[in-house]
Design an enzyme around this catalytic site. Structure first.
Site, short mmCIF file in Angstrom:
data_model
loop_
_atom_site.label_atom_id
_atom_site.label_comp_id
_atom_site.label_asym_id
_atom_site.label_seq_id
_atom_site.Cartn_x
_atom_site.Cartn_y
_atom_site.Cartn_z
N GLY A 33 0.86 -1.18 0.00
CA GLY A 33 0.00 0.00 0.00
C GLY A 33 0.89 1.22 0.00
O GLY A 33 1.79 1.34 0.86
N ARG A 105 -10.16 -5.73 -4.89
CA ARG A 105 -10.38 -4.65 -3.93
C ARG A 105 -11.80 -4.08 -3.99
O ARG A 105 -12.17 -3.26 -3.15
CB ARG A 105 -9.36 -3.53 -4.15
CG ARG A 105 -9.66 -2.66 -5.34
CD ARG A 105 -8.56 -1.70 -5.72
NE ARG A 105 -7.87 -1.04 -4.65
CZ ARG A 105 -6.71 -0.41 -4.80
NH1 ARG A 105 -6.13 -0.37 -6.00
NH2 ARG A 105 -6.13 0.18 -3.79
N GLY A 258 7.63 -0.15 -5.29
CA GLY A 258 7.91 0.44 -3.98
C GLY A 258 9.00 1.48 -4.01
O GLY A 258 9.20 2.19 -3.01
N ALA A 259 9.71 1.61 -5.14
CA ALA A 259 10.80 2.58 -5.22
C ALA A 259 10.28 4.00 -5.06
O ALA A 259 10.89 4.84 -4.39
CB ALA A 259 11.55 2.43 -6.53
N ASP A 261 7.63 4.98 -3.45
CA ASP A 261 7.24 5.22 -2.06
C ASP A 261 8.48 5.46 -1.19
O ASP A 261 8.47 6.32 -0.31
CB ASP A 261 6.46 4.02 -1.52
CG ASP A 261 5.21 3.74 -2.35
OD1 ASP A 261 4.63 4.70 -2.89
OD2 ASP A 261 4.82 2.56 -2.45
#
Length: 320
Positions: A33, A105, A258-259, A261
């Site tokens: 997330g 989701r 994720g980089a 983030d």
């Protein structure tokens, strides 16, 4: 409390072998997330973070709370729904370097968050509100959550950070033109706007970084950092200061997810520590480089000691 983040985190089941999911028998369980990733990144860099969301009153929801709380993130404002499930997605690897993601989701607990969950207590002692463009597109009520959070954060004097983090699958129901207008509105309400170059081009119709900054400032943004992957980042401030920061190279990219983030967490920490925007972006670039060297969304998020060692080694390599 330094940073408050708001948004959905889902459980991730990552295929343990290549090929169609019908032939996959083992999975690795993780969580992903954007907002909780940033919160964990902030914690590992030596600052405090609070994550607000809603999860199902189910085992997967308990897993998320247990795992994220275990990283030191304040989860006291995460509520649980007795009727809606925790969202999840599955990562499929059909061939080497060819992956796809399947989201489950719709109707999730997080998608049913409402503005009633947002109050001044959420921002107690906080300095920064960090949001992404994912949450307001999930549902009408989530859009209201973000609107209320920004207005309340500004009223209380918080610094607002916005990463569009575009998810085009979500836009299919929301509407692309409407989503573009909403992203520009949120950018205009931010003190720090963190788009990738492709996202900024989609939003403003040009890939000229200085022109993107000019249009974002006209919308109301105060600072902008445009990420261009493995090459560089461009930054600009509304007072006219601007420049480039080269990306840091790594020996091998294991997982790029994720980089962004990690990059955001580094830039935010730099701003909390009153660095120049140039130095804050350099810190973010170092965090992002370390993140891509490990699998998973959060596994590669570094500690401050690891970042300092990486930057020190990088500077030595440049001087050789």
């Amino acid at each position: 409390m330094d940073v408050v983040t708001i948004g959905e985190t889902m459980v991730v089941f990552e295929a343990g072998s290549q090929g169609p999911l019908r032939y996959t028998h083992t999975f690795t369980k993780r969580h992903g997330g954007a907002e909780s990733n940033v919160a964990i990144g902030i914690q590992r860099l030596g600052h405090s973070a609070r994550w607000m969301s809603q999860v199902g009153e189910d085992e997967l929801g308990q897993y998320l709370l247990q795992s994220i709380r275990g990283e030191g993130v304040d989860t006291n404002f995460v509520t649980t729904s007795p009727t809606a499930p925790t969202g999840l997605f599955i990562k499929e690897f059909r061939r080497p370097n060819e992956g796809s993601v399947h989201y489950y989701r719709a109707g999730s607990a997080a998608s049913q968050m409402s503005g009633d969950l947002i109050g001044e207590e959420l921002f107690r002692n906080a300095k920064v509100l960090h949001i992404t463009g994912i949450t307001p597109l999930i549902s009408k009520s989530c859009d209201e959550v973000i609107t209320k959070a920004i207005h309340l954060a500004k009223k209380l004097g918080l610094f607002v950070s916005f990463d569009p983090n575009l998810r085009f699958k979500i836009m299919e129901e929301y509407g692309e033109d409407r989503a573009r207008d909403r992203m520009r509105e949120l950018a205009g309400m931010s003190d720090l706007f963190l788009p990738g170059l492709d996202e900024a081009e989609w939003m403003y119709g040009t890939n000229d970084e200085s022109e993107i900054a000019h249009r974002a400032f006209l919308d109301g943004a105060k600072r902008i950092v445009i990420k261009k992957g493995s090459t560089h980042s461009y930054y600009a401030e509304h007072d006219g200061k601007s420049g480039f920061v080269n990306s840091h190279s790594v020996d091998r990219v294991v997982d790029p997810i994720g980089a962004g983030d990690g990059f955001a967490s580094g830039v935010i920490v730099g701003i909390l520590e009153e660095m120049t925007l140039h130095d804050a972006v350099n810190l973010g670039a170092a965090v992002g480089a370390l993140v891509v060297s490990s699998p998973g969304d959060i596994e590669g998020l570094p500690t401050r000691k690891e970042v300092d060692l990486f930057l020190n080694q990088t500077s030595k390599d440049v001087l050789r």
